[in-house]
Design a protein around this motif. Structure first.
Motif, PDB file in Angstrom:
ATOM      1  N   ALA A  10       0.831  -1.204   0.000  1.00  0.00           N
ATOM      2  CA  ALA A  10       0.000   0.000   0.000  1.00  0.00           C
ATOM      3  C   ALA A  10       0.868   1.256   0.000  1.00  0.00           C
ATOM      4  O   ALA A  10       0.574   2.217  -0.722  1.00  0.00           O
ATOM      5  CB  ALA A  10      -0.933  -0.001   1.206  1.00  0.00           C
ATOM      6  N   PHE A  11       1.940   1.258   0.780  1.00  0.00           N
ATOM      7  CA  PHE A  11       2.827   2.423   0.813  1.00  0.00           C
ATOM      8  C   PHE A  11       3.582   2.604  -0.503  1.00  0.00           C
ATOM      9  O   PHE A  11       3.895   3.734  -0.879  1.00  0.00           O
ATOM     10  CB  PHE A  11       3.822   2.324   1.977  1.00  0.00           C
ATOM     11  N   LEU A  12       3.854   1.528  -1.190  1.00  0.00           N
ATOM     12  CA  LEU A  12       4.556   1.617  -2.480  1.00  0.00           C
ATOM     13  C   LEU A  12       3.636   2.036  -3.627  1.00  0.00           C
ATOM     14  O   LEU A  12       4.096   2.618  -4.605  1.00  0.00           O
ATOM     15  CB  LEU A  12       5.190   0.261  -2.823  1.00  0.00           C
ATOM     16  N   ASP A  13       2.362   1.728  -3.499  1.00  0.00           N
ATOM     17  CA  ASP A  13       1.427   1.920  -4.609  1.00  0.00           C
ATOM     18  C   ASP A  13       1.365   3.344  -5.156  1.00  0.00           C
ATOM     19  O   ASP A  13       1.396   3.539  -6.367  1.00  0.00           O
ATOM     20  CB  ASP A  13       0.014   1.483  -4.216  1.00  0.00           C
ATOM     21  N   TYR A  14       1.231   4.332  -4.304  1.00  0.00           N
ATOM     22  CA  TYR A  14       1.064   5.704  -4.804  1.00  0.00           C
ATOM     23  C   TYR A  14       2.301   6.209  -5.549  1.00  0.00           C
ATOM     24  O   TYR A  14       2.179   6.678  -6.687  1.00  0.00           O
ATOM     25  CB  TYR A  14       0.639   6.654  -3.679  1.00  0.00           C
ATOM     26  N   PRO A  15       3.510   6.107  -4.974  1.00  0.00           N
ATOM     27  CA  PRO A  15       4.670   6.575  -5.747  1.00  0.00           C
ATOM     28  C   PRO A  15       4.906   5.750  -7.012  1.00  0.00           C
ATOM     29  O   PRO A  15       5.280   6.288  -8.061  1.00  0.00           O
ATOM     30  CB  PRO A  15       5.845   6.460  -4.783  1.00  0.00           C
ATOM     31  N   ALA A  21       3.516   7.599 -15.008  1.00  0.00           N
ATOM     32  CA  ALA A  21       2.838   8.759 -15.582  1.00  0.00           C
ATOM     33  C   ALA A  21       3.819   9.909 -15.842  1.00  0.00           C
ATOM     34  O   ALA A  21       3.563  10.747 -16.698  1.00  0.00           O
ATOM     35  CB  ALA A  21       1.710   9.222 -14.660  1.00  0.00           C
ATOM     36  N   VAL A  22       4.946   9.929 -15.125  1.00  0.00           N
ATOM     37  CA  VAL A  22       5.887  11.049 -15.224  1.00  0.00           C
ATOM     38  C   VAL A  22       7.204  10.662 -15.905  1.00  0.00           C
ATOM     39  O   VAL A  22       7.709  11.393 -16.766  1.00  0.00           O
ATOM     40  CB  VAL A  22       6.173  11.612 -13.807  1.00  0.00           C
ATOM     41  N   THR A  43      -1.228   3.769 -18.034  1.00  0.00           N
ATOM     42  CA  THR A  43      -1.061   2.761 -16.984  1.00  0.00           C
ATOM     43  C   THR A  43      -0.838   3.423 -15.627  1.00  0.00           C
ATOM     44  O   THR A  43      -1.388   2.982 -14.613  1.00  0.00           O
ATOM     45  CB  THR A  43       0.112   1.819 -17.314  1.00  0.00           C
ATOM     46  N   GLY A  44      -0.052   4.478 -15.597  1.00  0.00           N
ATOM     47  CA  GLY A  44       0.179   5.197 -14.348  1.00  0.00           C
ATOM     48  C   GLY A  44      -1.104   5.788 -13.773  1.00  0.00           C
ATOM     49  O   GLY A  44      -1.369   5.682 -12.582  1.00  0.00           O
ATOM     50  N   ILE A  45      -1.902   6.390 -14.648  1.00  0.00           N
ATOM     51  CA  ILE A  45      -3.180   6.964 -14.200  1.00  0.00           C
ATOM     52  C   ILE A  45      -4.109   5.854 -13.702  1.00  0.00           C
ATOM     53  O   ILE A  45      -4.727   5.972 -12.650  1.00  0.00           O
ATOM     54  CB  ILE A  45      -3.828   7.774 -15.337  1.00  0.00           C
ATOM     55  N   ALA A  46      -4.170   4.758 -14.451  1.00  0.00           N
ATOM     56  CA  ALA A  46      -5.013   3.629 -14.050  1.00  0.00           C
ATOM     57  C   ALA A  46      -4.528   3.024 -12.728  1.00  0.00           C
ATOM     58  O   ALA A  46      -5.343   2.665 -11.870  1.00  0.00           O
ATOM     59  CB  ALA A  46      -5.036   2.573 -15.143  1.00  0.00           C
ATOM     60  N   ALA A  47      -3.212   2.929 -12.546  1.00  0.00           N
ATOM     61  CA  ALA A  47      -2.665   2.381 -11.303  1.00  0.00           C
ATOM     62  C   ALA A  47      -2.999   3.273 -10.112  1.00  0.00           C
ATOM     63  O   ALA A  47      -3.287   2.789  -9.017  1.00  0.00           O
ATOM     64  CB  ALA A  47      -1.148   2.209 -11.427  1.00  0.00           C
ATOM     65  N   PHE A  48      -2.975   4.575 -10.324  1.00  0.00           N
ATOM     66  CA  PHE A  48      -3.332   5.507  -9.254  1.00  0.00           C
ATOM     67  C   PHE A  48      -4.801   5.325  -8.854  1.00  0.00           C
ATOM     68  O   PHE A  48      -5.131   5.256  -7.672  1.00  0.00           O
ATOM     69  CB  PHE A  48      -3.060   6.948  -9.698  1.00  0.00           C
ATOM     70  N   ILE A  49      -5.661   5.211  -9.854  1.00  0.00           N
ATOM     71  CA  ILE A  49      -7.091   4.992  -9.591  1.00  0.00           C
ATOM     72  C   ILE A  49      -7.309   3.648  -8.896  1.00  0.00           C
ATOM     73  O   ILE A  49      -8.073   3.551  -7.938  1.00  0.00           O
ATOM     74  CB  ILE A  49      -7.907   5.106 -10.891  1.00  0.00           C
ATOM     75  N   LEU A  50      -6.604   2.616  -9.376  1.00  0.00           N
ATOM     76  CA  LEU A  50      -6.699   1.292  -8.749  1.00  0.00           C
ATOM     77  C   LEU A  50      -6.311   1.364  -7.275  1.00  0.00           C
ATOM     78  O   LEU A  50      -6.983   0.782  -6.419  1.00  0.00           O
ATOM     79  CB  LEU A  50      -5.797   0.296  -9.482  1.00  0.00           C
ATOM     80  N   THR A  51      -5.266   2.103  -6.969  1.00  0.00           N
ATOM     81  CA  THR A  51      -4.820   2.245  -5.582  1.00  0.00           C
ATOM     82  C   THR A  51      -5.867   2.958  -4.736  1.00  0.00           C
ATOM     83  O   THR A  51      -6.127   2.560  -3.597  1.00  0.00           O
ATOM     84  CB  THR A  51      -3.474   2.990  -5.539  1.00  0.00           C
ATOM     85  N   LEU A  52      -6.469   3.994  -5.279  1.00  0.00           N
ATOM     86  CA  LEU A  52      -7.532   4.707  -4.561  1.00  0.00           C
ATOM     87  C   LEU A  52      -8.706   3.787  -4.232  1.00  0.00           C
ATOM     88  O   LEU A  52      -9.351   3.930  -3.203  1.00  0.00           O
ATOM     89  CB  LEU A  52      -8.056   5.880  -5.391  1.00  0.00           C
ATOM     90  N   LEU A  53      -8.968   2.827  -5.126  1.00  0.00           N
ATOM     91  CA  LEU A  53     -10.128   1.948  -5.000  1.00  0.00           C
ATOM     92  C   LEU A  53      -9.856   0.646  -4.253  1.00  0.00           C
ATOM     93  O   LEU A  53     -10.776  -0.121  -3.990  1.00  0.00           O
ATOM     94  CB  LEU A  53     -10.685   1.620  -6.393  1.00  0.00           C
ATOM     95  N   THR A  54      -8.593   0.383  -3.911  1.00  0.00           N
ATOM     96  CA  THR A  54      -8.221  -0.898  -3.312  1.00  0.00           C
ATOM     97  C   THR A  54      -8.522  -0.942  -1.816  1.00  0.00           C
ATOM     98  O   THR A  54      -8.319   0.025  -1.095  1.00  0.00           O
ATOM     99  CB  THR A  54      -6.726  -1.187  -3.550  1.00  0.00           C
ATOM    100  N   ASP A  55      -8.969  -2.110  -1.370  1.00  0.00           N
ATOM    101  CA  ASP A  55      -9.279  -2.336   0.036  1.00  0.00           C
ATOM    102  C   ASP A  55      -7.999  -2.645   0.818  1.00  0.00           C
ATOM    103  O   ASP A  55      -7.694  -3.791   1.140  1.00  0.00           O
ATOM    104  CB  ASP A  55     -10.279  -3.486   0.163  1.00  0.00           C
ATOM    105  N   GLY A  59      -6.172   2.804   0.778  1.00  0.00           N
ATOM    106  CA  GLY A  59      -7.226   2.952  -0.216  1.00  0.00           C
ATOM    107  C   GLY A  59      -8.270   3.941   0.279  1.00  0.00           C
ATOM    108  O   GLY A  59      -8.588   3.971   1.467  1.00  0.00           O
ATOM    109  N   VAL A  60      -8.798   4.728  -0.616  1.00  0.00           N
ATOM    110  CA  VAL A  60      -9.767   5.752  -0.226  1.00  0.00           C
ATOM    111  C   VAL A  60     -11.192   5.210  -0.277  1.00  0.00           C
ATOM    112  O   VAL A  60     -11.985   5.445   0.628  1.00  0.00           O
ATOM    113  CB  VAL A  60      -9.628   7.006  -1.124  1.00  0.00           C
ATOM    114  N   PHE A  61     -11.512   4.457  -1.321  1.00  0.00           N
ATOM    115  CA  PHE A  61     -12.888   3.989  -1.495  1.00  0.00           C
ATOM    116  C   PHE A  61     -13.075   2.501  -1.190  1.00  0.00           C
ATOM    117  O   PHE A  61     -14.188   2.050  -0.980  1.00  0.00           O
ATOM    118  CB  PHE A  61     -13.377   4.311  -2.912  1.00  0.00           C
ATOM    119  N   LYS A  62     -12.025   1.701  -1.209  1.00  0.00           N
ATOM    120  CA  LYS A  62     -12.009   0.302  -0.779  1.00  0.00           C
ATOM    121  C   LYS A  62     -13.103  -0.563  -1.428  1.00  0.00           C
ATOM    122  O   LYS A  62     -13.822  -1.278  -0.757  1.00  0.00           O
ATOM    123  CB  LYS A  62     -12.103   0.219   0.742  1.00  0.00           C
TER     124      LYS A  62
END
Length: 117
Positions: A10-15, A21-22, A43-55, A59-62
């Motif tokens: 989880a800590f690795l996911d966001y960076p 993406a960059v 892929t970077g944008i999708a990975a960021f969204i996936l991380t936001l949605l992960t339980d 994760g923000v929305f889980k």
């Protein structure tokens, strides 16, 4: 030897989501095929969204299970490894995808047995 926990992941996911993406812009990807740049950014944008949605605890929305997250990571790694062959990426474009694909496969394979894929 499996030491990557759900918490570490989880800590690795966001960076790690921001890098694809960059970094392609900094490396000048897309010389052999513009898709080399576009695929990585998408892929970077999708990975960021996936991380936001992960339980998991960051994760923000889980709404996506951690197991599904790991399955997606695995398939992204496979796509990154075969993309240079399919889209005729060469040089830095190809190496970028192969290195990232292998790195993601290694991370997924080093997960503790708390989740079976």
């Amino acid at each position: 030897m499996k030491f990557i926990t759900k918490r570490i992941h989880a800590f690795l996911d966001y960076p790690v989501a921001i890098v694809p993406a960059v970094l392609p812009f900094l490396l000048g990807l897309g010389n052999t095929n513009p898709l080399a740049l576009q695929l990585s950014v998408a892929t970077g944008i999708a990975a960021f969204i996936l991380t936001l949605l992960t339980d998991h605890h960051l994760g923000v929305f889980k709404v996506i299970s951690y197991k599904m997250h790991l399955i997606v990571d695995f398939f992204v790694a496979i796509v990154f490894i075969i993309a240079p062959f399919i889209f005729s990426f060469e040089g830095i474009d190809a190496y970028y995808y192969w290195i990232n694909g292998i790195a993601v496969l290694v991370v997924v394979s080093l997960h503790k047995s708390e989740v079976r894929i």
